[in-house]
Design a protein around this motif. Structure first.
Motif, PDB file in Angstrom:
ATOM      1  N   VAL A  14      10.857  -3.424   6.457  1.00  0.00           N
ATOM      2  CA  VAL A  14      10.235  -3.266   5.607  1.00  0.00           C
ATOM      3  C   VAL A  14       9.693  -4.312   5.771  1.00  0.00           C
ATOM      4  O   VAL A  14       9.581  -5.385   5.464  1.00  0.00           O
ATOM      5  CB  VAL A  14      11.121  -3.612   3.912  1.00  0.00           C
ATOM      6  CG1 VAL A  14      10.466  -3.233   2.867  1.00  0.00           C
ATOM      7  CG2 VAL A  14      11.819  -2.108   3.622  1.00  0.00           C
ATOM      8  N   THR A  16       6.961  -6.211   3.610  1.00  0.00           N
ATOM      9  CA  THR A  16       6.281  -6.532   1.934  1.00  0.00           C
ATOM     10  C   THR A  16       5.138  -7.787   2.055  1.00  0.00           C
ATOM     11  O   THR A  16       5.561  -8.824   2.428  1.00  0.00           O
ATOM     12  CB  THR A  16       7.224  -7.207   1.193  1.00  0.00           C
ATOM     13  OG1 THR A  16       8.262  -6.194   0.986  1.00  0.00           O
ATOM     14  CG2 THR A  16       6.582  -7.272  -0.563  1.00  0.00           C
ATOM     15  N   ALA A  24       7.506  -4.661  -5.080  1.00  0.00           N
ATOM     16  CA  ALA A  24       9.053  -5.153  -4.110  1.00  0.00           C
ATOM     17  C   ALA A  24      10.086  -5.169  -4.753  1.00  0.00           C
ATOM     18  O   ALA A  24      10.380  -5.417  -5.921  1.00  0.00           O
ATOM     19  CB  ALA A  24       8.565  -6.586  -4.229  1.00  0.00           C
ATOM     20  N   ALA A  27      15.418  -8.374  -4.954  1.00  0.00           N
ATOM     21  CA  ALA A  27      16.002  -9.297  -3.852  1.00  0.00           C
ATOM     22  C   ALA A  27      14.737 -10.007  -3.025  1.00  0.00           C
ATOM     23  O   ALA A  27      14.660 -10.990  -2.655  1.00  0.00           O
ATOM     24  CB  ALA A  27      16.965  -8.938  -3.457  1.00  0.00           C
ATOM     25  N   ILE A  28      14.315  -8.645  -2.833  1.00  0.00           N
ATOM     26  CA  ILE A  28      12.545  -9.145  -1.752  1.00  0.00           C
ATOM     27  C   ILE A  28      11.854  -9.792  -1.955  1.00  0.00           C
ATOM     28  O   ILE A  28      11.560 -10.866  -2.291  1.00  0.00           O
ATOM     29  CB  ILE A  28      12.229  -7.884  -1.289  1.00  0.00           C
ATOM     30  CG1 ILE A  28      13.224  -7.279  -0.206  1.00  0.00           C
ATOM     31  CG2 ILE A  28      10.811  -8.272  -0.410  1.00  0.00           C
ATOM     32  CD1 ILE A  28      12.931  -5.833   0.168  1.00  0.00           C
ATOM     33  N   MET A  31      13.071 -13.410  -2.722  1.00  0.00           N
ATOM     34  CA  MET A  31      12.702 -14.670  -1.871  1.00  0.00           C
ATOM     35  C   MET A  31      11.344 -14.779  -1.600  1.00  0.00           C
ATOM     36  O   MET A  31      11.213 -15.636  -1.036  1.00  0.00           O
ATOM     37  CB  MET A  31      13.413 -13.679  -0.647  1.00  0.00           C
ATOM     38  CG  MET A  31      14.718 -13.754  -0.962  1.00  0.00           C
ATOM     39  SD  MET A  31      15.705 -13.429   1.111  1.00  0.00           S
ATOM     40  CE  MET A  31      14.830 -11.332   0.855  1.00  0.00           C
ATOM     41  N   LEU A  32      10.221 -13.697  -1.496  1.00  0.00           N
ATOM     42  CA  LEU A  32       9.023 -14.031  -1.360  1.00  0.00           C
ATOM     43  C   LEU A  32       8.514 -15.003  -2.042  1.00  0.00           C
ATOM     44  O   LEU A  32       7.239 -15.778  -1.798  1.00  0.00           O
ATOM     45  CB  LEU A  32       8.360 -12.210  -1.246  1.00  0.00           C
ATOM     46  CG  LEU A  32       6.788 -12.599  -0.697  1.00  0.00           C
ATOM     47  CD1 LEU A  32       6.468 -13.493   1.070  1.00  0.00           C
ATOM     48  CD2 LEU A  32       6.251 -10.782  -0.782  1.00  0.00           C
ATOM     49  N   ASP A  77       7.209 -10.939   3.473  1.00  0.00           N
ATOM     50  CA  ASP A  77       8.788 -10.635   4.049  1.00  0.00           C
ATOM     51  C   ASP A  77       9.084  -9.837   4.947  1.00  0.00           C
ATOM     52  O   ASP A  77       8.529  -8.451   4.875  1.00  0.00           O
ATOM     53  CB  ASP A  77       9.368 -10.789   2.713  1.00  0.00           C
ATOM     54  CG  ASP A  77      10.936 -10.537   2.877  1.00  0.00           C
ATOM     55  OD1 ASP A  77      11.476 -11.546   2.943  1.00  0.00           O
ATOM     56  OD2 ASP A  77      11.519  -8.816   2.671  1.00  0.00           O
ATOM     57  N   SER A  79      11.936  -7.382   5.896  1.00  0.00           N
ATOM     58  CA  SER A  79      13.722  -6.970   6.417  1.00  0.00           C
ATOM     59  C   SER A  79      13.338  -5.473   6.602  1.00  0.00           C
ATOM     60  O   SER A  79      12.867  -4.888   7.372  1.00  0.00           O
ATOM     61  CB  SER A  79      14.285  -7.230   4.636  1.00  0.00           C
ATOM     62  OG  SER A  79      13.837  -6.124   3.973  1.00  0.00           O
ATOM     63  N   THR A  81      16.883  -2.764   7.177  1.00  0.00           N
ATOM     64  CA  THR A  81      17.996  -1.837   6.348  1.00  0.00           C
ATOM     65  C   THR A  81      18.271  -0.843   7.633  1.00  0.00           C
ATOM     66  O   THR A  81      17.938  -0.793   8.385  1.00  0.00           O
ATOM     67  CB  THR A  81      17.446  -0.885   5.580  1.00  0.00           C
ATOM     68  OG1 THR A  81      16.566  -0.328   5.956  1.00  0.00           O
ATOM     69  CG2 THR A  81      17.256  -1.459   4.566  1.00  0.00           C
ATOM     70  N   SER A 144      13.310 -13.145   6.948  1.00  0.00           N
ATOM     71  CA  SER A 144      13.309 -13.453   5.690  1.00  0.00           C
ATOM     72  C   SER A 144      11.659 -12.690   5.587  1.00  0.00           C
ATOM     73  O   SER A 144      11.034 -13.021   6.163  1.00  0.00           O
ATOM     74  CB  SER A 144      14.438 -14.531   4.922  1.00  0.00           C
ATOM     75  OG  SER A 144      13.920 -15.180   6.056  1.00  0.00           O
ATOM     76  N   PRO A 145      11.636 -14.745   4.468  1.00  0.00           N
ATOM     77  CA  PRO A 145       9.560 -14.869   4.103  1.00  0.00           C
ATOM     78  C   PRO A 145       9.160 -15.312   5.733  1.00  0.00           C
ATOM     79  O   PRO A 145       9.851 -16.377   6.075  1.00  0.00           O
ATOM     80  CB  PRO A 145       9.861 -15.186   3.106  1.00  0.00           C
ATOM     81  CG  PRO A 145      10.775 -14.852   2.073  1.00  0.00           C
ATOM     82  CD  PRO A 145      11.394 -15.212   3.149  1.00  0.00           C
TER      83      PRO A 145
END
Length: 171
Positions: A14, A16, A24, A27-28, A31-32, A77, A79, A81, A144-145
């Motif tokens: 993902v 973003t 988003a 959680a994403i 962070m972003l 961001d 990530s 999964t 992460s970002p």
């Protein structure tokens, strides 16, 4: 050794952009948003990585840019999964991602990774490749970002020698 040993299935990754922050996952998005606020509050890119000598890094890259010329161009961001996330979490594993930034091979480019809270790191220059088509390959050992930093003087298209030429909008 540079050989692919695990592929990433569609839907396991993902990406973003900051422009999609409102859509988003929570959680994403958090962070972003935090990464974006840190960038906005920094007086210069150097403030994001205070223990890293950006001037020396620019010299080693062969760039004529100064630290004062650097600006954050894009923030994403990234990530994973599923099994891809499990694989990346294992010690020694990494992932190479391609971003379509549309920049010149000769551009000054630094990639920053917001690996935890307000802690940023500069991705090693040997893990960042600008391709001829303007895309950029970046190898990460965690996600992460991410912020792409360029020289603002290399990307300023508002000046033109043709008075009738359109100017590019600032983004």
């Amino acid at each position: 050794d540079g050989n692919e040993v695990h592929g990433v299935d569609a839907g396991e990754i993902v990406v973003t952009p900051i422009s999609a922050l409102a859509q988003a996952a929570q959680a994403i998005g958090e962070m972003l948003q935090n990464a974006y606020e840190q960038i906005q509050q920094a007086d210069s890119v150097q403030d994001l990585v205070p223990d890293f000598d950006l001037g020396n890094a620019l010299q080693q890259m062969g760039s004529a840019s100064s630290v004062e010329d650097l600006v954050v161009r894009d923030v994403f961001d990234v990530s994973l999964t599923g099994t891809a996330a499990e694989y990346l979490a294992q010690d020694g594993n990494n992932i190479t991602l391609r971003f379509d930034l549309g920049i010149s091979v000769s551009s000054t480019l630094l990639v920053l990774h917001n690996y935890e809270g307000s802690n940023w790191e500069v991705i090693d220059d040997d893990k960042v490749v600008i391709n001829n088509d303007g895309s950029v390959d970046v190898t990460f050992d965690s996600l992460s970002p991410v912020a792409f930093v360029v020289d603002q003087t290399e990307t300023d298209t508002s000046a033109s020698t043709d008075a009738d030429a359109p100017t590019s909008p600032q983004t």
